[in-house]
Design an enzyme around this catalytic site. Structure first.
Site, short mmCIF file in Angstrom:
data_model
loop_
_atom_site.label_atom_id
_atom_site.label_comp_id
_atom_site.label_asym_id
_atom_site.label_seq_id
_atom_site.Cartn_x
_atom_site.Cartn_y
_atom_site.Cartn_z
CE LYS A 1 -3.84 8.18 6.63
NZ LYS A 1 -5.03 7.31 6.53
NE ARG B 1 -5.84 9.35 2.75
CZ ARG B 1 -4.53 9.51 2.60
NH1 ARG B 1 -4.04 10.72 2.34
NH2 ARG B 1 -3.72 8.48 2.70
CB SER C 1 -11.33 7.01 -4.42
OG SER C 1 -10.15 7.53 -3.80
CE LYS D 1 -6.38 2.14 -1.03
NZ LYS D 1 -7.12 2.23 0.24
CE LYS E 1 -3.76 2.31 2.47
NZ LYS E 1 -4.64 2.28 3.67
CE1 TYR F 1 -14.91 2.88 -3.62
CE2 TYR F 1 -13.00 3.27 -5.02
CZ TYR F 1 -13.56 3.15 -3.76
OH TYR F 1 -12.77 3.29 -2.65
CD GLU G 1 5.92 -4.13 4.02
OE1 GLU G 1 5.30 -5.00 4.68
OE2 GLU G 1 6.29 -3.05 4.51
#
Length: 397
Positions: free
Chosen positions: A284, A264, A341, A315, A254, A380, A300
């Site tokens: 972040k 968000r 998004s 992502k 991510k 979506y 990871e």
């Protein structure tokens, strides 16, 4: 003579000097370096535009276009296929009755958890999309710096899971495991006064959150927080509570991406400004991956495999096709990609302005995610894409 004709044909006229007039001609190529013009006397060859070069048939050892010459042949040799079963529909829910449109995501709403959600899921299922992931919009007054609402057994996410499983027992329900929807600081983990995201303390609450979701009926929990060691801890917590059949879809790679903005907006989960006595990181980047890094994703992935992940996710999706392929080539686990998004919003905006054919662009984008190595695609567009694909039966690609 050929060289003389070639020079006359391609040298532009000097200023004030008229270029020599020539009869309409066609270009004959007999070798790479030998070009001559042959007058056609006004008679065009049948089946080609006037002026088409006259060339000998090339002695090619292979012509790949032969395998693309008809729709039947193209379908026979197609290497990648999309199916609604590959899609997971992300749903935003809120603790109210009416659906609330999200301005930055045209066509997407925060769904009323008791009615709008049920209608949206029923529609998706009717098109073959039988997987959803739940994202709750937590009321501001329930958010705290330590995000205990995340594991409230009567919380919005937990109630939503139970309702969906009661209504649609065979629906595959995924959840989001992270503190940011519940954290008043807007971070995926607990933030110290010095601005440090507390890794191990956060994991304790992530485990409680995952177990509460499993108790509510979740089929698969999805840690998106990017804390070190959280997959192993969650697996142990689930198993110790008897939820050995609950899967883990880890957000393995991510990235700290600019493509999350509309998401968000939907959940009001962006990092909040710092306070006088506390330093709140404005982004972040200390726990999500650097977009510049590729090999880090493999590190990871290896950890997630060892720790017990059942599915690994990348992502965002389209900007990170190389990372999807990296995981696909280096792990036997199923790979998921999140068509996020920002990717959705860009396609919607271009389509609304008439700059793209929405259907064709969306299906191509999803096909590319599948071709790169994704088994699952969170999008979506899931329901809409499934409708388009159904209209193009027998199958899309």
């Amino acid at each position: 003579m050929a060289a003389q004709l070639q020079a006359t044909a391609f040298v532009p006229a000097s200023k004030g000097v008229a270029a020599p007039r020539r009869a309409r001609s066609q270009l004959r190529v007999s070798a790479v370096a030998e070009v001559e013009r042959v007058a056609t006397n006004g008679s065009a060859r049948r089946g080609v535009p006037e002026g088409t070069p006259v060339v000998p048939v090339r002695d090619l050892p292979s012509r790949p276009r032969r395998n693309r010459k008809s729709e039947t042949v193209r379908r026979a040799f197609s290497e990648t296929f999309l199916h609604p079963a590959n899609f997971i529909l992300p749903v935003f829910v809120h603790d109210g009755d009416k659906n609330i449109p999200i301005d930055s995501m045209p066509g997407v709403s925060r769904l009323g958890w008791q009615h709008g959600l049920i209608d949206a899921v029923a529609e998706a299922r009717s098109m073959g999309v039988n997987q959803v992931v739940i994202f709750p919009k937590t009321p501001e007054h329930l958010k705290t710096p330590t995000a205990e609402e995340a594991f409230n057994p009567n919380g919005l996410a937990q109630r939503t899971i139970s309702l969906l499983k009661d209504k649609f027992p065979d629906l595959e329900v995924y959840t989001d495991v992270a503190l940011d929807p519940y954290n008043s600081d807007g971070h995926d983990g607990i933030v110290s006064d010095e601005g440090v995201i507390l890794n191990d303390a956060t994991i304790e609450y992530l485990c409680r959150q995952a177990v509460s979701q499993a108790r509510a009926g979740a089929d698969c929990v999805s840690p998106s927080d990017m804390m070190d060691g959280r997959v192993a801890a969650i697996r142990q917590a689930l198993d110790s509570e008897g939820f050995t059949n609950v899967s883990i879809m880890s957000y393995t790679a991510k990235y700290a991406s600019a493509f999350y903005g509309p998401f968000r907006d939907a959940l009001a989960s962006a990092p909040k400004p710092g306070q006088a006595h506390r330093r709140i990181p404005p982004n972040k980047k200390t726990y999500q991956q650097d977009p510049a890094n590729f090999r880090e994703a493999l590190r990871e992935a290896r950890l997630d495999e060892i720790e017990g992940a059942d599915i690994m996710m990348v992502k965002p999706g389209l900007p990170y096709l190389d990372v999807i392929r990296l995981l696909r080539d280096n792990s036997p686990l199923p790979i998921a990609a999140y068509h996020v998004s920002g990717e959705y919003a860009m396609l919607k905006a271009a389509a609304e302005r008439g700059w793209l054919n929405e259907k064709d662009a969306v299906l191509e984008a999803l096909l590319c995610l599948k071709r790169a190595g994704s088994d699952l695609i969170l999008t979506y567009y899931a329901t809409e894409a499934a409708k388009w694909m159904a209209a193009d039966k027998p199958s899309w690609r």
